[in-house]
Design a protein around this motif. Structure first.
Motif, short mmCIF file in Angstrom:
data_model
loop_
_atom_site.label_atom_id
_atom_site.label_comp_id
_atom_site.label_asym_id
_atom_site.label_seq_id
_atom_site.Cartn_x
_atom_site.Cartn_y
_atom_site.Cartn_z
N LYS A 1 -6.95 -4.02 -4.18
CA LYS A 1 -6.51 -2.69 -3.73
C LYS A 1 -5.29 -2.75 -2.81
CE LYS A 1 -9.74 -2.26 0.21
NZ LYS A 1 -10.91 -1.50 0.71
N TYR A 2 -4.95 -3.96 -2.35
CA TYR A 2 -3.76 -4.13 -1.51
C TYR A 2 -2.58 -4.70 -2.29
CZ TYR A 2 -7.15 -3.45 2.23
OH TYR A 2 -8.13 -2.95 3.04
N ILE B 1 2.24 4.78 -0.16
CA ILE B 1 1.65 6.12 -0.09
C ILE B 1 2.14 6.94 -1.28
CG2 ILE B 1 1.58 8.26 1.23
CD1 ILE B 1 1.77 6.59 3.76
N ASP C 1 0.83 -1.21 0.00
CA ASP C 1 0.00 0.00 0.00
C ASP C 1 0.87 1.26 0.00
OD1 ASP C 1 0.98 -0.61 2.49
OD2 ASP C 1 -0.86 -0.16 3.58
N CYS D 1 -2.27 9.84 -4.90
CA CYS D 1 -2.88 9.42 -3.64
C CYS D 1 -4.38 9.21 -3.81
CB CYS D 1 -2.65 10.46 -2.56
SG CYS D 1 -0.95 10.49 -1.99
N VAL E 1 -4.43 5.29 1.31
CA VAL E 1 -5.66 6.11 1.27
C VAL E 1 -6.00 6.68 2.64
CG1 VAL E 1 -6.59 4.83 -0.69
CG2 VAL E 1 -7.14 4.08 1.62
N ASN E 2 -5.21 6.36 3.64
CA ASN E 2 -5.51 6.86 4.99
C ASN E 2 -4.55 7.91 5.48
OD1 ASN E 2 -7.90 5.37 5.76
ND2 ASN E 2 -6.63 3.54 5.71
N ILE E 3 -3.58 8.25 4.65
CA ILE E 3 -2.64 9.33 4.98
C ILE E 3 -2.94 10.49 4.06
CG2 ILE E 3 -0.24 10.00 5.23
CD1 ILE E 3 -1.14 7.72 7.09
N PRO E 4 -3.49 11.61 4.56
CA PRO E 4 -3.88 12.74 3.71
C PRO E 4 -2.67 13.46 3.12
CG PRO E 4 -4.13 13.32 6.01
CD PRO E 4 -3.77 11.86 5.98
N GLY F 1 -5.55 1.24 -1.43
CA GLY F 1 -6.01 0.80 -0.12
C GLY F 1 -4.94 0.96 0.94
N GLY F 2 -5.30 0.63 2.19
CA GLY F 2 -4.35 0.67 3.28
C GLY F 2 -3.84 2.06 3.60
N LEU F 3 -2.57 2.16 3.95
CA LEU F 3 -1.97 3.46 4.29
C LEU F 3 -2.08 4.45 3.14
CD1 LEU F 3 1.30 2.42 6.16
CD2 LEU F 3 -0.70 3.52 7.16
#
Length: 475
Positions: free
Chosen positions: A455-456, A400, A398, A475, A466-469, A462-464
């Motif tokens: 997505k992984y 970034i 994943d 991204c 999509v969770n780190i803005p 997916g994972g980090l």
């Protein structure tokens, strides 16, 4: 059924980062396409070129340097010898001039925006890493070829079966860990010795050993360079290089002038647990920071996982006095055989299997190699490889921003430490009582890969990732 034959020099390839599947593979595919045009006598008749990137090559292509790789490959440059300091300037020149020198000899117009297509929503069935090259000829016809970058710099052209070295009869053909162990029992050979016997089907033992030492030289130079280069990694994440500061802190002002005296200075610091742990992390960070900066690295078995094996090898060199050519050859030969078993039975491509296929495999390779060099039996070598992979099962890919930086760089430090732990566990265990075989964990890894959500798998969907803005384009 044709058995796949894999050499040491298939598993370990010298190239340029940041990704073996997204950089080295597409680079080689581009070279093969130009060679195909030359063989057909069509290079001089080409008036335009189109490049189509599919699936994972499209989604993380810019972050992984796929666009850079195909342009340099089409230009006739080779990743083994091309000056890494010229990567960015040459690509910038191609974009600015809007011209591409095919094979270094035939110039055609080229628009980065109009002739290079990122097909984010399209994926070809054979493999997620697909690229199609199209040559438009002066007579109005076109030549089109599709290639798949299947991991570790291996490339398969559409229509190929993907097996290397098929016409060679190896004295000890191996498809699985069980077959490998069978040959070792029958012959009494260590795994590294069996590998060197097989390599003689392609070249002399002297040539093989020289080639392995060239691989080691590239690994060594990469670590040393990474530990002595400061700055920020390219790509927009603004990740600061850490190996430089960590090396400076750990060395504590001890003088040195080259690699050998550097190793001596590290040894002079002792062998305490925290000190050793810090150096293993430093070695791994150094390699993958070089990889992220379009530096020269070695697929081990991939670029994203390139730091694990060099870090564990240098742990052996520094803290077990393994600075011996024969031991280094044994280490790399053993690691290659473990890696080939995973490639034959599963995958070494994160786009197919997630990061378990890269960091997991590299950790297993390093664990097995370290175990042999520390005096372990063949069964203990296979046990160490199994332990290392068992505790990477399900690891996702994943990245970034589509960059081989976060979490990739730190994951190499984790893979190296797990490899050392796995080796120690195996050396202190009776493998006859093991409940899980290496073949079982290879099969499980492949089944896990097939079940894993796309997505992984190196898509940054997916994972980090999509969770780190972050305000980055991928991204």
């Amino acid at each position: 059924m044709v058995k796949e034959q894999i050499s040491v020099f298939d598993m370990f390839k010298i190239g340029i980062g940041p990704s073996s599947s997204h950089t080295l593979g597409p680079w080689r595919a581009a070279q093969r396409f130009v060679h195909s045009l030359v063989q057909r006598g069509k290079l001089e008749q080409t008036e335009a070129v189109k490049i189509l990137l599919y699936g994972s090559l499209a989604k993380t292509g810019v972050g992984h340097g796929t666009d850079v790789a195909v342009l340099l490959g089409l230009s006739g440059d080779d990743p083994v010898t091309f000056n890494v300091d010229e990567v960015t300037p040459k690509v910038a020149q191609i974009k600015q001039r809007r011209r591409l020198m095919l094979g270094g000899t035939h110039e055609v117009p080229f628009s980065y925006a109009g002739d290079l297509f990122f097909l984010y929503t399209e994926s070809l069935p054979f493999h997620p890493n697909a690229v199609t090259f199209q040559a438009l000829l002066v007579d109005g016809t076109a030549i089109s070829e599709t290639y798949y970058s299947v991991g570790g710099g291996f490339v398969v052209q559409e229509g190929d079966d993907g097996h290397a070295h098929q016409d060679i009869d190896l004295p000890f053909p191996v498809q699985s860990a069980n077959e490998l162990l069978g040959w070792c029992i029958r012959t009494g050979l260590k795994i590294s010795e069996l590998v060197l016997e097989n390599e003689q089907a392609w070249r002399s033992e002297e040539e093989t050993k020289k080639g392995i030492l060239r691989i080691f030289s590239a690994l060594r130079d990469c670590i040393y360079r990474g530990c002595h280069t400061m700055g920020t990694l390219p790509g927009g994440l603004l990740v600061e290089r850490r190996a430089y500061k960590l090396n400076k802190k750990l060395i504590g002002g001890k003088p040195y002038t080259d690699y050998e005296s550097w190793v001596a200075a590290i040894r002079a610091g002792g062998d305490g647990f925290q000190y050793t742990l810090d150096w293993v992390s430093c070695f791994a960070l150094a390699v993958n920071e070089e990889n992220a900066s379009f530096g020269r690295v070695v697929t081990a078995p991939t670029n994203g996982a390139a730091g694990v094996i060099p870090a564990v090898l240098h742990y052996f060199i520094v803290f077990h006095k393994g600075f011996d050519e024969d031991k280094i050859i044994r280490f790399i030969a053993t690691a290659s055989e473990i890696g080939s078993i995973f490639k034959k039975g599963a995958t070494i491509s994160a786009a197919m299997g997630g990061c378990q296929a890269e960091i997991g495999v590299s950790s297993a390779m390093a664990a097995g190699a370290l175990t042999e060099c520390l005096g372990g039996s063949q069964r203990q070598v296979l046990m160490a490889a199994e332990i290392a992979m068992e505790h990477h099962l399900g690891l996702t890919c994943d990245p970034i921003g589509g960059l081989v930086q976060i979490p990739c760089i730190e994951r190499n430090t984790m893979g190296a430490i797990k490899a050392i732990t796995a080796a120690q566990l195996a050396l202190q265990s009776n493998p006859d009582k093991a409940k899980v075989s290496l073949d079982a964990v290879v099969k499980t890894m492949w089944e896990t890969a097939q079940d894993m959500n796309a997505k992984y798998k190196e898509t940054a969907d997916g994972g980090l990732a999509v969770n780190i803005p972050l305000s980055l384009p991928e991204c």
